[in-house]
Design an enzyme around this catalytic site. Structure first.
Site, PDB file in Angstrom:
ATOM      1  N   HIS A  48     -33.699  80.071 -65.674  1.00 54.81           N
ATOM      2  CA  HIS A  48     -34.176  79.400 -66.899  1.00 54.81           C
ATOM      3  C   HIS A  48     -35.187  78.314 -66.553  1.00 54.81           C
ATOM      4  CE1 HIS A  48     -33.882  77.237 -70.801  1.00 54.81           C
ATOM      5  NE2 HIS A  48     -33.470  78.392 -71.252  1.00 54.81           N
ATOM      6  N   PHE A  49     -36.299  78.505 -66.261  1.00 56.38           N
ATOM      7  CA  PHE A  49     -37.034  79.740 -66.021  1.00 56.38           C
ATOM      8  C   PHE A  49     -37.556  79.660 -64.599  1.00 56.38           C
ATOM      9  CE2 PHE A  49     -37.338  78.711 -70.540  1.00 56.38           C
ATOM     10  CZ  PHE A  49     -36.832  79.863 -71.110  1.00 56.38           C
TER      11      PHE A  49
END
EC number: 4.2.1.59
Length: 145
Positions: A48-49
């Protein structure tokens, strides 16, 4: 002030889900100020991410709920080891205003706005360098385990 060892006495959470590193101010039956140091080593940043790490909003809300949980437990003079648990039972009016990224110090604030029959309601804010990152009204329930 409470360090992580004392915080662990009031929260049942452990790595990787303990999201409060230090309590800097606590006023029983009123409010708490805590913080979470956000580092690139957090396991959620792997997905993420990967090329643009951002702390998931649900974990910011969870961090605020954990700070509120410490305030609730301390205000009731209880600990999880006493056979009580503090469930996160709701969040209303959640708003996200800025991303939280590695290197940020997330300040967590919770203020008690109501308590009735073991259901506590808190007005919560999370800020970074004085900028609002998230706000929500959080509800927790004290229950026997």
């Amino acid at each position: 002030m409470m360090d992580v060892n004392e915080i662990r006495q009031y929260l049942p959470h452990r790595y990787p889900f303990l999201l409060v590193d230090r309590i800097v101010e606590i006023n029983l039956n009123d409010s708490i100020i805590a913080y979470k140091n956000v580092t690139i080593n957090e396991p959620f940043f792997n997905g993420h991410f990967p090329n643009h790490p951002v702390m998931p909003g649900v974990l910011i809300i969870e961090a605020m709920a954990q700070a509120a949980g410490v305030l609730g437990f301390k205000s009731m003079d209880k600990k999880p080891e006493d056979g009580s648990i503090y469930y996160f039972v709701g969040a209303d009016n959640a708003r996200f205003k800025r991303p939280v990224v590695p290197g940020d110090r997330l300040q967590l604030e919770a203020k008690i706005i109501a308590e009735k029959r073991g259901i506590w309601k808190f007005e919560c804010r999370a800020t970074v360098d004085g900028q609002l990152a998230c706000s929500a009204t959080i509800m927790c329930a004290d229950r026997k385990i």
